[in-house]
Enzyme design. Structure first.
Site, PDB file in Angstrom:
ATOM      1  N   LYS A  15      -9.789 -60.019  11.545  1.00 27.96           N
ATOM      2  CA  LYS A  15      -8.721 -59.028  11.336  1.00 27.96           C
ATOM      3  C   LYS A  15      -9.289 -57.620  11.149  1.00 27.96           C
ATOM      4  O   LYS A  15      -8.818 -56.668  11.746  1.00 27.96           O
ATOM      5  CB  LYS A  15      -7.874 -59.389  10.094  1.00 27.96           C
ATOM      6  CG  LYS A  15      -7.160 -60.718  10.184  1.00 27.96           C
ATOM      7  CD  LYS A  15      -6.213 -60.937   9.006  1.00 27.96           C
ATOM      8  CE  LYS A  15      -6.887 -60.954   7.651  1.00 27.96           C
ATOM      9  NZ  LYS A  15      -7.842 -62.077   7.438  1.00 27.96           N
ATOM     10  N   ARG A  90       0.316 -61.234   2.165  1.00 30.70           N
ATOM     11  CA  ARG A  90      -0.361 -62.515   1.997  1.00 30.70           C
ATOM     12  C   ARG A  90       0.506 -63.529   1.255  1.00 30.70           C
ATOM     13  O   ARG A  90       0.088 -64.672   1.081  1.00 30.70           O
ATOM     14  CB  ARG A  90      -1.633 -62.313   1.186  1.00 30.70           C
ATOM     15  CG  ARG A  90      -2.905 -62.141   2.031  1.00 30.70           C
ATOM     16  CD  ARG A  90      -4.028 -61.926   1.053  1.00 30.70           C
ATOM     17  NE  ARG A  90      -5.344 -62.247   1.460  1.00 30.70           N
ATOM     18  CZ  ARG A  90      -6.236 -61.359   1.913  1.00 30.70           C
ATOM     19  NH1 ARG A  90      -5.877 -60.123   2.143  1.00 30.70           N
ATOM     20  NH2 ARG A  90      -7.466 -61.734   2.147  1.00 30.70           N
ATOM     21  N   ARG A 127     -21.437 -62.375   7.413  1.00 31.36           N
ATOM     22  CA  ARG A 127     -20.926 -61.033   7.620  1.00 31.36           C
ATOM     23  C   ARG A 127     -21.747 -59.966   6.888  1.00 31.36           C
ATOM     24  O   ARG A 127     -22.130 -60.165   5.737  1.00 31.36           O
ATOM     25  CB  ARG A 127     -19.511 -61.053   7.053  1.00 31.36           C
ATOM     26  CG  ARG A 127     -18.601 -60.083   7.590  1.00 31.36           C
ATOM     27  CD  ARG A 127     -17.203 -60.529   7.647  1.00 31.36           C
ATOM     28  NE  ARG A 127     -16.581 -61.010   6.406  1.00 31.36           N
ATOM     29  CZ  ARG A 127     -15.294 -61.279   6.337  1.00 31.36           C
ATOM     30  NH1 ARG A 127     -14.517 -61.092   7.377  1.00 31.36           N
ATOM     31  NH2 ARG A 127     -14.764 -61.727   5.225  1.00 31.36           N
ATOM     32  N   ARG A 160     -20.469 -59.006   1.407  1.00 31.96           N
ATOM     33  CA  ARG A 160     -19.413 -58.925   0.397  1.00 31.96           C
ATOM     34  C   ARG A 160     -19.666 -59.988  -0.660  1.00 31.96           C
ATOM     35  O   ARG A 160     -20.089 -61.091  -0.335  1.00 31.96           O
ATOM     36  CB  ARG A 160     -18.055 -59.193   1.058  1.00 31.96           C
ATOM     37  CG  ARG A 160     -17.438 -57.958   1.630  1.00 31.96           C
ATOM     38  CD  ARG A 160     -16.214 -58.274   2.438  1.00 31.96           C
ATOM     39  NE  ARG A 160     -15.258 -59.163   1.771  1.00 31.96           N
ATOM     40  CZ  ARG A 160     -14.053 -59.404   2.237  1.00 31.96           C
ATOM     41  NH1 ARG A 160     -13.647 -58.827   3.355  1.00 31.96           N
ATOM     42  NH2 ARG A 160     -13.226 -60.199   1.614  1.00 31.96           N
ATOM     43  N   ARG A 171     -11.074 -69.187  -0.552  1.00 36.86           N
ATOM     44  CA  ARG A 171     -10.188 -68.221   0.112  1.00 36.86           C
ATOM     45  C   ARG A 171      -9.426 -68.885   1.258  1.00 36.86           C
ATOM     46  O   ARG A 171      -8.259 -68.566   1.503  1.00 36.86           O
ATOM     47  CB  ARG A 171     -10.993 -67.016   0.604  1.00 36.86           C
ATOM     48  CG  ARG A 171     -11.404 -66.089  -0.546  1.00 36.86           C
ATOM     49  CD  ARG A 171     -12.540 -65.162  -0.183  1.00 36.86           C
ATOM     50  NE  ARG A 171     -12.243 -64.316   0.940  1.00 36.86           N
ATOM     51  CZ  ARG A 171     -13.164 -63.829   1.785  1.00 36.86           C
ATOM     52  NH1 ARG A 171     -14.438 -64.124   1.608  1.00 36.86           N
ATOM     53  NH2 ARG A 171     -12.814 -63.062   2.771  1.00 36.86           N
TER      54      ARG A 171
HETATM   55  P1  AMP Z   1      -9.801 -59.184   2.283  1.00 35.46           P
HETATM   56  O1  AMP Z   1     -10.780 -58.075   2.429  1.00 35.46           O
HETATM   57  O2  AMP Z   1      -8.520 -58.913   3.012  1.00 35.46           O
HETATM   58  O3  AMP Z   1     -10.383 -60.528   2.619  1.00 35.46           O
HETATM   59  O4  AMP Z   1      -9.413 -59.230   0.724  1.00 35.46           O
HETATM   60  C1  AMP Z   1     -10.390 -59.483  -0.265  1.00 35.46           C
HETATM   61  C2  AMP Z   1      -9.722 -59.938  -1.554  1.00 35.46           C
HETATM   62  O5  AMP Z   1      -8.847 -58.907  -2.038  1.00 35.46           O
HETATM   63  C3  AMP Z   1      -8.835 -61.164  -1.424  1.00 35.46           C
HETATM   64  O6  AMP Z   1      -9.564 -62.382  -1.496  1.00 35.46           O
HETATM   65  C4  AMP Z   1      -7.892 -60.971  -2.609  1.00 35.46           C
HETATM   66  O7  AMP Z   1      -8.525 -61.297  -3.830  1.00 35.46           O
HETATM   67  C5  AMP Z   1      -7.661 -59.467  -2.598  1.00 35.46           C
HETATM   68  N1  AMP Z   1      -6.513 -59.098  -1.722  1.00 35.46           N
HETATM   69  C6  AMP Z   1      -6.556 -58.334  -0.594  1.00 35.46           C
HETATM   70  N2  AMP Z   1      -5.337 -58.199  -0.056  1.00 35.46           N
HETATM   71  C7  AMP Z   1      -4.489 -58.888  -0.857  1.00 35.46           C
HETATM   72  C8  AMP Z   1      -3.099 -59.164  -0.808  1.00 35.46           C
HETATM   73  N3  AMP Z   1      -2.306 -58.680   0.164  1.00 35.46           N
HETATM   74  N4  AMP Z   1      -2.574 -59.921  -1.809  1.00 35.46           N
HETATM   75  C9  AMP Z   1      -3.338 -60.413  -2.807  1.00 35.46           C
HETATM   76  N5  AMP Z   1      -4.655 -60.212  -2.892  1.00 35.46           N
HETATM   77  C10 AMP Z   1      -5.249 -59.461  -1.927  1.00 35.46           C
END
Ligand code: AMP
Length: 216
Positions: A15, A90, A127, A160, A171
């Site tokens: 994404k 999400r 990554r 990360r 996740r």
């Molecule tokens: P990502 O970079 O999109 O994988 O997000 C990393 C982490 O941020 C996720 O595992 C969640 O802990 C938090 N996070 C990001 N976007 C959301 C969302 N829309 N709702 C809830 N938690 C989020």
């Protein structure tokens, strides 16, 4: 071209990589709630501190915090004509809140990047993210020319914290439980497309551009 684009898909589906290229192609800002939280964490804000524990364990940050942060971001002038969402919504309440928030005249499209679980874990755990420009490299699939250095800007590449195997698996579980139902949410509204995200990134990108159009 749709005003609001929602990129759906599990962690490691591509994404972020696709959204940043699409953002340039479509002339729309790339809004990633994960990036916004990481920025807050590195600036040491209250919001970052509130989100930290959830992020480190691979859980979702509570909806109220996500919504407040996201809506503040999309109120900025660069989002006036539309935006590209990565990692949001999400949960069902997030999707409903977004739907209420979007102007009725805006066309919305959701695209699911579909990728098998084995590939996802391999992708996410290898990554490497540039701390300067955000470009995503990968230890095996897209190694940088010089170890630890971004090909695009010379910035420092880092993993990360939540890309460790155990957290990635958590996740993925969280995705299946809380986010995957949104595929049906958007399908019912007739705005969903599915793209095979397991292929080479350029091919995925070409499909996305075909679906979403280009600037203008
Ligand atoms: P990502 O970079 O999109 O994988 O997000 C990393 C982490 O941020 C996720 O595992 C969640 O802990 C938090 N996070 C990001 N976007 C959301 C969302 N829309 N709702 C809830 N938690 C989020």
């Amino acid at each position: 071209m749709p005003r609001a684009v929602v990129l759906l898909g599990p962690p490691g589906a591509g994404k972020g990589t696709q959204a940043s290229r699409l953002s340039a192609e479509l002339g729309r800002p790339h809004v990633s709630t994960g990036d916004l939280f990481r920025e807050n964490l590195s600036r040491g804000t209250d919001l970052g501190e509130q989100a930290r524990g959830f992020m480190e364990s691979g859980q979702l940050v509570p909806d109220e915090l996500v919504l407040e942060m996201l809506f503040a971001r999309v109120a900025a002038p660069d989002c006036r004509d539309g935006y590209l969402l990565d990692g949001f919504p999400r949960t069902q309440p997030q999707a409903e809140a977004l739907e209420r928030r979007l102007p009725e005249s805006w066309e919305t499209r959701a695209v699911l990047l579909q990728v098998a679980d084995e590939i996802l874990v391999e992708r996410a755990t290898g990554r490497l993210i540039c701390q300067g420009c955000g470009k995503v490299h990968h230890e095996t699939f897209a190694p940088p020319r010089a170890a630890g250095i971004c090909d695009a800007c010379g910035g420092r590449l880092e993993k990360r914290d939540d890309d460790r195997v155990g957290v990635v698996r958590e996740r993925l579980e969280v995705y299946r439980r809380q986010t995957e139902p949104l595929v049906q949410f958007y399908r019912e509204r007739g705005v969903l497309d599915v793209v095979d995200g397991s292929r080479e990134p350029n091919l995925v990108f070409d499909d996305l551009v075909d679906l979403l159009g280009s600037e203008g």
